[in-house]
Scaffold this motif. Structure first.
Motif, PDB file in Angstrom:
ATOM      1  N   GLY A  97      29.405  12.554  -7.222  1.00  0.00           N
ATOM      2  CA  GLY A  97      28.730  13.851  -7.120  1.00  0.00           C
ATOM      3  C   GLY A  97      29.175  14.865  -8.148  1.00  0.00           C
ATOM      4  N   LEU A  98      29.469  14.404  -9.351  1.00  0.00           N
ATOM      5  CA  LEU A  98      29.917  15.349 -10.384  1.00  0.00           C
ATOM      6  C   LEU A  98      28.739  16.164 -10.919  1.00  0.00           C
ATOM      7  CD1 LEU A  98      32.385  13.125 -12.428  1.00  0.00           C
ATOM      8  CD2 LEU A  98      32.937  14.865 -10.733  1.00  0.00           C
ATOM      9  N   PHE A  99      29.055  17.303 -11.511  1.00  0.00           N
ATOM     10  CA  PHE A  99      28.048  18.075 -12.234  1.00  0.00           C
ATOM     11  C   PHE A  99      28.076  17.530 -13.658  1.00  0.00           C
ATOM     12  CE2 PHE A  99      30.091  21.140  -9.179  1.00  0.00           C
ATOM     13  CZ  PHE A  99      29.167  20.915  -8.174  1.00  0.00           C
ATOM     14  N   GLN A 101      26.328  17.520 -16.316  1.00  0.00           N
ATOM     15  CA  GLN A 101      26.026  18.292 -17.527  1.00  0.00           C
ATOM     16  C   GLN A 101      26.965  19.477 -17.707  1.00  0.00           C
ATOM     17  OE1 GLN A 101      23.822  17.414 -19.891  1.00  0.00           O
ATOM     18  NE2 GLN A 101      23.434  15.560 -18.725  1.00  0.00           N
ATOM     19  N   MET A 102      28.014  19.516 -16.899  1.00  0.00           N
ATOM     20  CA  MET A 102      29.031  20.562 -17.058  1.00  0.00           C
ATOM     21  C   MET A 102      30.322  19.884 -17.520  1.00  0.00           C
ATOM     22  SD  MET A 102      28.100  22.815 -13.657  1.00  0.00           S
ATOM     23  CE  MET A 102      29.082  24.268 -13.942  1.00  0.00           C
ATOM     24  N   GLU A 106      34.631  23.064 -16.308  1.00  0.00           N
ATOM     25  CA  GLU A 106      33.671  23.777 -15.457  1.00  0.00           C
ATOM     26  C   GLU A 106      33.582  23.128 -14.072  1.00  0.00           C
ATOM     27  OE1 GLU A 106      30.426  25.746 -18.471  1.00  0.00           O
ATOM     28  OE2 GLU A 106      30.297  23.597 -18.134  1.00  0.00           O
ATOM     29  N   VAL A 109      36.577  24.319 -12.220  1.00  0.00           N
ATOM     30  CA  VAL A 109      36.492  25.743 -11.868  1.00  0.00           C
ATOM     31  C   VAL A 109      35.509  25.947 -10.712  1.00  0.00           C
ATOM     32  CG1 VAL A 109      35.778  28.011 -12.720  1.00  0.00           C
ATOM     33  CG2 VAL A 109      37.241  26.564 -14.126  1.00  0.00           C
ATOM     34  N   VAL A 110      34.387  25.224 -10.723  1.00  0.00           N
ATOM     35  CA  VAL A 110      33.461  25.332  -9.590  1.00  0.00           C
ATOM     36  C   VAL A 110      34.146  24.811  -8.318  1.00  0.00           C
ATOM     37  CG1 VAL A 110      31.265  24.525  -8.605  1.00  0.00           C
ATOM     38  CG2 VAL A 110      31.372  25.217 -10.998  1.00  0.00           C
ATOM     39  N   LEU A 140      31.891  16.628 -21.427  1.00  0.00           N
ATOM     40  CA  LEU A 140      30.937  16.644 -20.316  1.00  0.00           C
ATOM     41  C   LEU A 140      31.356  15.614 -19.270  1.00  0.00           C
ATOM     42  CD1 LEU A 140      27.390  16.927 -21.976  1.00  0.00           C
ATOM     43  CD2 LEU A 140      28.764  18.709 -20.915  1.00  0.00           C
ATOM     44  N   ARG A 156      38.606  17.971  -8.485  1.00  0.00           N
ATOM     45  CA  ARG A 156      37.709  19.088  -8.169  1.00  0.00           C
ATOM     46  C   ARG A 156      37.778  19.421  -6.680  1.00  0.00           C
ATOM     47  NH1 ARG A 156      31.370  18.176  -8.971  1.00  0.00           N
ATOM     48  NH2 ARG A 156      31.738  17.054  -7.025  1.00  0.00           N
TER      49      ARG A 156
ATOM     50  N   ARG B 171      28.174  29.926 -12.882  1.00  0.00           N
ATOM     51  CA  ARG B 171      28.576  28.509 -12.898  1.00  0.00           C
ATOM     52  C   ARG B 171      28.144  27.823 -11.603  1.00  0.00           C
ATOM     53  NH1 ARG B 171      33.590  30.030 -16.069  1.00  0.00           N
ATOM     54  NH2 ARG B 171      34.315  30.937 -14.136  1.00  0.00           N
ATOM     55  N   ARG B 174      24.535  26.908 -11.788  1.00  0.00           N
ATOM     56  CA  ARG B 174      24.325  25.691 -12.586  1.00  0.00           C
ATOM     57  C   ARG B 174      24.753  24.457 -11.795  1.00  0.00           C
ATOM     58  NH1 ARG B 174      27.903  26.503 -17.306  1.00  0.00           N
ATOM     59  NH2 ARG B 174      27.180  24.490 -18.046  1.00  0.00           N
ATOM     60  N   GLN B 178      22.497  21.036 -10.527  1.00  0.00           N
ATOM     61  CA  GLN B 178      22.794  19.639 -10.869  1.00  0.00           C
ATOM     62  C   GLN B 178      23.074  18.779  -9.646  1.00  0.00           C
ATOM     63  OE1 GLN B 178      25.498  19.231 -14.247  1.00  0.00           O
ATOM     64  NE2 GLN B 178      24.836  21.246 -14.912  1.00  0.00           N
ATOM     65  N   ASN B 179      23.709  19.366  -8.652  1.00  0.00           N
ATOM     66  CA  ASN B 179      23.990  18.595  -7.439  1.00  0.00           C
ATOM     67  C   ASN B 179      24.295  19.591  -6.325  1.00  0.00           C
ATOM     68  OD1 ASN B 179      24.990  16.957  -5.385  1.00  0.00           O
ATOM     69  ND2 ASN B 179      25.855  15.487  -6.830  1.00  0.00           N
ATOM     70  N   ALA B 182      26.896  18.489  -3.636  1.00  0.00           N
ATOM     71  CA  ALA B 182      28.292  18.555  -4.087  1.00  0.00           C
ATOM     72  C   ALA B 182      28.758  20.004  -4.137  1.00  0.00           C
ATOM     73  CB  ALA B 182      28.426  17.900  -5.458  1.00  0.00           C
ATOM     74  N   SER B 297      25.857  22.581 -21.705  1.00  0.00           N
ATOM     75  CA  SER B 297      27.298  22.395 -21.659  1.00  0.00           C
ATOM     76  C   SER B 297      28.046  23.555 -22.289  1.00  0.00           C
ATOM     77  CB  SER B 297      27.674  21.097 -22.375  1.00  0.00           C
ATOM     78  OG  SER B 297      27.436  21.233 -23.750  1.00  0.00           O
TER      79      SER B 297
END
Lengths: 242, 298
Positions: A97-99, A101-102, A106, A109-110, A140, A156, B171, B174, B178-179, B182, B297
């Motif tokens: 479940g990663l982001f 495109q970040m 990032e 941090v999320v 990425l 994370r 953030r 975004r 994407q998910n 999550a 990115s």
């Protein structure tokens, strides 16, 4: 298979009573109860399609469910997924479940969304556990190797300061050595006092870590026992240990 | 055959209008990225921006800066109401995305009718922010409002970049795009993020409306063409990519302006839709899809 009682801790960190979930008319999870004690590492085993992921999703309210869930004695059954994270229940999903495109930074941090004041401190703690992530900070997430992705997913989740860390198939798709490394990290996290509820296909590895095991079949928990008792259950030992 | 001056003039005009399309397109992207919904009421925020600002200026006599400061939050609030009253209940009841998208279209028609009943069908406009002009280079006239549009457009894009890459909420937005599961598991309140996305998107539409109204006019029904062109801009740019939407808007605006000069005003929309067709046929994911990953990115 016969149900076997195991010793329960005095104050469960997580306790689910008669939790069930359906997809339309399909009862993917029949009324099921389980608990995780403070600082305990519990694993859930079962064949594909047995309802392991549905159970994890029901516990975190990603899938609507019936029944009650208590966290440190507090009824959290009606809390939304993000409120559960606020309580300290954090899950790493199957597939990570990663982001994607970040960047790695990032994503981390999320992960610390709920604790914006402690980001740097927690980042350092994650880097101590997974030094490789520090080298990949501006990369990425989607371009990491499978093992690095799993490290990032766990790192994370740690940024959210979990008291109960739930992981759904963390070793899926990983080389045996990497899987072993990841599961070894879970043992370390458990030593630090984080309760862990682990769904894992690599049963022998999981059983080396866990203090207790639930076996789920056809959407229902059919066996609960301490891991050191599993040898005495020949059918289970044959199926999961060898 | 248009002269060089006419050609350059149409490019200048197209850049101004294209930036507005781009801002509307970014509005589409913000909501789409947060929720997967294409908000077909996006154009109505452009109309409301111009309309509310004009009413505050003409009816209440507010100075332009104050009218702008009041208009943007008011229109942002309308976006939040749309999310809270229409989108969220439908999502909670398990409505399909198609049903929700249809509901946003219905909301657009409803808001247009309410505006018609409240303010009438008279086209309205207000003065450019800076009086005088136009500024002339060679034979090409550049209205001062175009500088406002360019400046504000550039500033907005920069602020949006800062917001999405440097702030906690940006953030998180975004991450939701994407998910969202999550993100929820990490404590991100997805429904609040949707509210933020609608507010931001509506505010962008309002700014676009305020910027463009002095160069044209506003009326209850101007939202649809802005919405359609903003949607095309977003598709040309690779739907969901803010930078792509802006570039797509500029491309579309210039193309429309050139079509007017070369073929006549009647061919403006033919040019726009032809561009869309070509893009869809040759680049099904948009012209700038290849750059999307890198842009996100950053």
């Amino acid at each position: 298979m016969t149900a076997v009682s195991a010793a329960t801790a005095d104050v469960p960190l997580l306790e689910a009573k008669d939790i069930s979930a359906s997809y339309g008319h399909v009862h993917a999870l029949k009324p099921t109860s389980l608990h995780v004690a403070e600082g305990e590492l519990v694993t859930i085993l079962g064949p594909n399609g047995a309802g392991k992921t549905t159970l994890m999703r029901a516990l975190t309210r990603l899938t609507p469910s019936r029944g009650n869930v208590f966290f440190r004695g507090r009824d959290v059954s009606r809390l939304s997924t993000n409120r559960l994270a606020r309580c300290g229940i954090v899950m790493v999903q199957e597939g990570r479940g990663l982001f994607s495109q970040m960047t790695v930074r990032e994503n981390l941090v999320v992960g610390g969304y709920l604790h914006p004041g402690d980001i740097d401190t927690h980042l350092q703690a994650v880097f101590e556990l997974f030094p490789r992530l520090k080298e990949r900070l501006d990369q990425l997430a989607g371009t990491l190797s499978g093992g690095e992705q799993q490290m990032l997913a766990i790192g994370r989740a740690l940024m959210a300061k979990p008291q109960l860390l739930m992981l759904d198939e963390p070793s899926l798709g990983l080389a045996p050595r990497v899987a072993s490394e990841i599961l070894g990290t879970l043992r370390e996290l458990n030593r630090r006092g984080i309760g862990i509820l682990l769904v894992e296909q690599k049963a022998p590895l999981a059983l080396k870590l866990a203090q207790r095991v639930y076996v789920i079949s056809l959407g229902r928990i059919v066996v609960e026992l301490k891991t050191d008792e599993i040898e005495s259950h020949h059918d289970l030992a044959r199926y999961y240990l060898h | 055959m248009p002269s060089l001056v006419e050609f350059l003039q149409s490019i200048v005009n197209g850049i101004g209008l294209g930036l507005i399309y781009g801002l509307v397109g970014i509005g589409f992207c913000v909501i789409y990225n947060a929720s997967g919904i294409v908000n077909f009421a996006q154009g109505v925020f452009v109309m409301l921006g111009g309309m509310v600002c004009q009413v505050l200026l003409a009816e209440l006599g507010l100075p332009i800066w104050l009218a702008i400061m009041v208009t943007i939050p008011l229109v942002a609030l309308s976006g939040m109401v749309m999310e809270f009253a229409i989108v969220r209940p439908m999502m909670h009841r398990g409505a399909t995305l198609f049903a929700i998208i249809l509901a946003t279209l219905a909301a657009q028609i409803m808001i247009e009718r309410i505006t018609l009943i409240t303010f009438g069908d008279r086209p309205r406009t207000f003065s450019e922010f800076t009086s005088g002009g136009p500024f002339k280079i060679g034979g090409v006239a550049i209205g001062y409002q175009l500088f406002w549009i360019l400046g504000c457009g550039a500033l907005l894009v920069f602020l949006l970049w800062l917001f999405f890459t440097r702030t906690r909420v940006g953030r998180a937005l975004r991450a939701c795009s994407q998910n969202s599961e999550a993100a929820q598991l990490l404590g991100v309140p997805v429904s609040q993020m949707m509210l933020v996305a609608f507010a931001l998107s509506a505010a962008l539409g309002a700014i676009a409306g305020i910027l463009v109204t002095p160069t044209q006019y506003t009326a209850y029904n101007v939202g649809t063409p802005f919405g359609v062109n903003g949607f095309i801009a977003a598709i040309i740019g690779g739907f969901g990519r803010a930078g792509g939407a802006l570039a797509g808007g500029l491309l579309l605006g210039v193309l429309q302006a050139l079509a007017i000069v070369a073929l006549g005003a009647g061919f403006k929309n033919v040019a726009a839709l032809s561009a869309l067709l070509v893009v869809l046929l040759l680049f099904p994911n948009g012209l700038f899809a290849g750059f999307g990953s890198a842009a996100r990115s950053q």
